[in-house]
Design an enzyme around this catalytic site. Structure first.
Site, short mmCIF file in Angstrom:
data_model
loop_
_atom_site.label_atom_id
_atom_site.label_comp_id
_atom_site.label_asym_id
_atom_site.label_seq_id
_atom_site.Cartn_x
_atom_site.Cartn_y
_atom_site.Cartn_z
N PRO A 90 0.83 -1.22 0.00
CG PRO A 90 -0.76 -1.58 1.64
CD PRO A 90 0.57 -2.08 1.15
CD GLU A 91 4.00 2.69 -3.65
OE1 GLU A 91 4.37 3.84 -3.94
OE2 GLU A 91 4.35 1.68 -4.31
CE LYS A 102 4.70 4.09 1.59
NZ LYS A 102 5.70 3.00 1.50
NE ARG A 160 12.88 1.81 -0.43
CZ ARG A 160 11.64 1.58 0.01
NH1 ARG A 160 10.80 0.94 -0.77
NH2 ARG A 160 11.26 1.98 1.20
#
Length: 259
Positions: free
Chosen positions: A2-3, A59, A248
């Protein structure tokens, strides 16, 4: 993961179904998602109360409790969500249930990397938000330029919630691709034109994603091609590069984002 757009969708779900209505019950199915609060205190604080209008910071979903000096803060980690249902169809990953006369709000999370907090008073909320940067959707261009003046890779900076709140892997890669910036470039090396272009593309991507309720996997977006085995750039057709930047997983076009 979720962003910002996903959490904005969860905010709308809570605003539509949970605001102003009496909470008839709070059931904690898995206390592993509770942070700094027991299941008993959560239940006793919220039962028979009403949620106020929720707001989002990056977030984080911030939910005041009407008539009480308490604020609930939800962090959705990598796999969390907030679902509304009027049916008896609970998911095995539902962790906390907020019951109302007409249905349930369900905090759902498979991996339980983050969770739910219940804060007492504005001071506790201020302390929590002190470690969170400005919201990526609202940060003004002038403030954004200041944030970029750091000797760090631009991908690392965009995804650091203490610097700028709301962006994760998908959004950062999409924004950098649209701005034609390599994810390895140092933020402090960007000139004013590049910084303003990055800010503009970030705003446009976020507005479109918020409208869709997620980062949309459109074929005209990098997001829609990044998971293909031999995915190509939607803009120039070059085979996309995959690697790690700042620890990442990162996807970029070696032609469009050459420097």
């Amino acid at each position: 993961m979720p962003e910002l757009p996903d959490v904005e969708g969860f905010r709308r779900t809570l605003a539509a179904h949970g605001v102003g209505k009496r909470i008839t019950g709070v059931t904690t199915l898995d206390a592993g998602v509770l942070r700094g609060v027991s299941a008993r205190r959560l239940r006793e604080t919220l039962r028979h109360q009403r949620f106020g209008e929720p707001r989002r910071r990056g977030k984080l979903l911030i939910v005041p409790v009407d008539g009480r000096p308490a604020t609930m803060v939800l962090h959705f980690g990598m796999t969390g969500s907030l679902e509304w249902s009027e049916l008896d169809d609970r998911n095995r990953h539902d962790r906390v249930i907020f019951a109302f006369d007409d249905g349930e709000l369900r905090y759902r999370d498979m991996r339980k990397l983050q969770g739910l907090r219940l804060l007492a008073g504005d001071a506790e909320l201020d302390r929590l938000l002190a470690d969170t940067g400005p919201d990526a959707l609202d940060v003004p261009k002038e403030r954004f330029r200041v944030l970029l003046g750091r000797r760090r890779g631009i991908k690392q900076l965009l995804t650091d919630q203490a610097v700028l709140a709301g962006l994760g892997n998908l959004l950062a890669d999409e924004i950098l691709w649209r701005a034609r910036l390599a994810p390895q470039v140092r933020a402090a090396d960007l000139d004013g034109t590049a910084a303003d272009r990055l800010h503009r593309e970030m705003r446009e991507v976020l507005r479109a994603a918020v409208k869709a309720g997620r980062v949309p996997p459109r074929t005209t977006w990098l997001t829609g091609r990044r998971d293909e085995p031999s995915g190509t750039c939607p803009r120039c057709g070059t085979v996309l590069e995959h690697g790690r930047v700042g620890g990442r997983g990162t996807v970029w076009c070696p032609r469009c984002q050459a420097g």
